[in-house]
Design an enzyme around this catalytic site. Structure first.
Site: not given
Ligand SMILES: Cc1cc2nc3c(=O)[nH]c(=O)nc-3n(C[C@H](O)[C@H](O)[C@H](O)COP(=O)(O)OP(=O)(O)OC[C@H]3O[C@@H](n4cnc5c(N)ncnc54)[C@H](O)[C@@H]3O)c2cc1C
Length: 299
Positions: A173, A222, A292
């Site tokens: 990510r 998320s 994130e």
């Protein structure tokens, strides 16, 4: 420069939205106003707009806002809405070119039609290719950057060029670009032949998501990346925080790593809940959870 004082060519002035609420453009549905908001029709229009801007104008690049917290004070400068960059073409049997505003789900569906893959993992990612490149988005074991061969980028002055994918490093990510202040216009992606592929795998992945995640509710997916060897959702749940609420934002009772806006949340509520979760998980398990999503704008 304050974007409210921004003066642009008359040609663009009429198309520039001033004080555009960013809550309309983020999947959390929170965020204060952008001084200016521009939706280019295509790549040439975008580059012409950038060339016309006074030097030093702050820019913020927006995909679908599905991994973005815009703070309540909003964004100074110009937000570039990339969704008009929507060309998706096949170059040869296994190679495609795709502009930054193309939706990930469209890439997944089109690749199945073309009989190439693996691109099915993109089906459930509710963002654009530009966002997927910036985040190295991934799901079900698949990731964006291993498919990238080159990217077309531009700088804030509207100068574009092509870069080889090997100029970027990428990980879970995140990516490390070779230079700062460059933005994605398009990418060339390479897949493998998948003769006879159907949309069955894609449908299964989407069904699995629906079963385990609060799809359709206002979240950014998320919230935290998974720490090495563990899952953020497990830690949050074990800290007793499932269902915990601050103002209008709540830890989803369905999936503890999703924070859901129940209708009236502010960005300050989101930031407060994120900080509270981080504190609780650190105190209980000595693990630091890293967000994130990206944060933009002023408090
Ligand atoms: C329900 C739900 C499920 C999700 N599931 C997943 C998942 O399974 N896997 C996953 O990885 N993510 C997931 N996400 C998060 C999100 O969809 C991805 O990170 C997606 O790639 C973000 O794309 P976007 O277009 O919405 O980007 P945005 O949120 O608009 O932007 C994200 C960042 O990318 C930058 N950016 C956007 N476009 C460009 C561009 N053209 N050039 C340079 N920078 C750019 C922005 O400035 C910002 O910093 C989920 C989100 C939701 C709401």
């Amino acid at each position: 420069m304050n974007g409210n004082l921004l003066v642009v060519d008359l040609e663009f002035e009429a198309r520039l939205k001033r004080n555009e609420p960013m809550s309309r453009h983020t999947s959390w549905h929170v965020g204060g106003p952008a001084d200016a908001f521009f939706s280019p029709r295509d790549r040439a229009d975008l580059l012409a707009f950038l060339v016309s801007l006074p030097e030093g104008t702050p820019l913020f690049w927006l995909g679908l806002g599905s991994n973005l917290l815009v703070r309540d004070g909003g964004i100074r400068g110009v937000v570039i809405d990339t969704t008009g960059l929507a060309r998706l073409e096949r170059v040869n049997d296994t190679v495609i070119t795709c502009e930054a505003g193309v939706l990930c789900a469209r890439i997944a569906r089109q690749c199945v039609k073309w009989g190439i893959g693996p691109a099915e993992f993109l089906a459930g990612i509710p963002g654009t290719l530009g966002g997927a490149l910036a985040m190295n988005a991934g799901a079900f074991g698949g990731e964006t950057w291993p498919r990238v061969r080159s990217v077309d980028i531009c700088d804030a002055r509207g100068v574009d060029r092509r870069r080889d994918a090997r100029e970027y490093t990428f990980g879970y990510r995140h990516i490390v670009p070779p230079a700062a202040h460059e933005y994605f216009l398009a990418a060339t992606l390479e897949f493998e032949p998948r003769p006879g592929i159907t949309d069955e795998a894609m449908k299964e992945m989407l069904a699995k998501r629906k079963e385990t995640q609060p799809i359709g509710e206002w979240s950014c997916g998320s919230t935290f990346t998974n720490p090495p060897g563990d899952h953020a959702a497990r830690l949050i749940e074990a800290a007793g925080l499932k269902g915990h609420r601050v103002g209008g934002i709540q830890v989803s009772p369905k999936h503890a790593n999703f924070l859901v806006n129940t209708g009236e949340a502010t960005a300050a509520d989101v930031e407060a809940l994120v900080a509270y979760i981080q504190l609780q998980v650190r105190e209980k398990f000595d693990v630091v959870l890293t967000p994130e999503f990206r944060t933009a704008g002023e408090a």
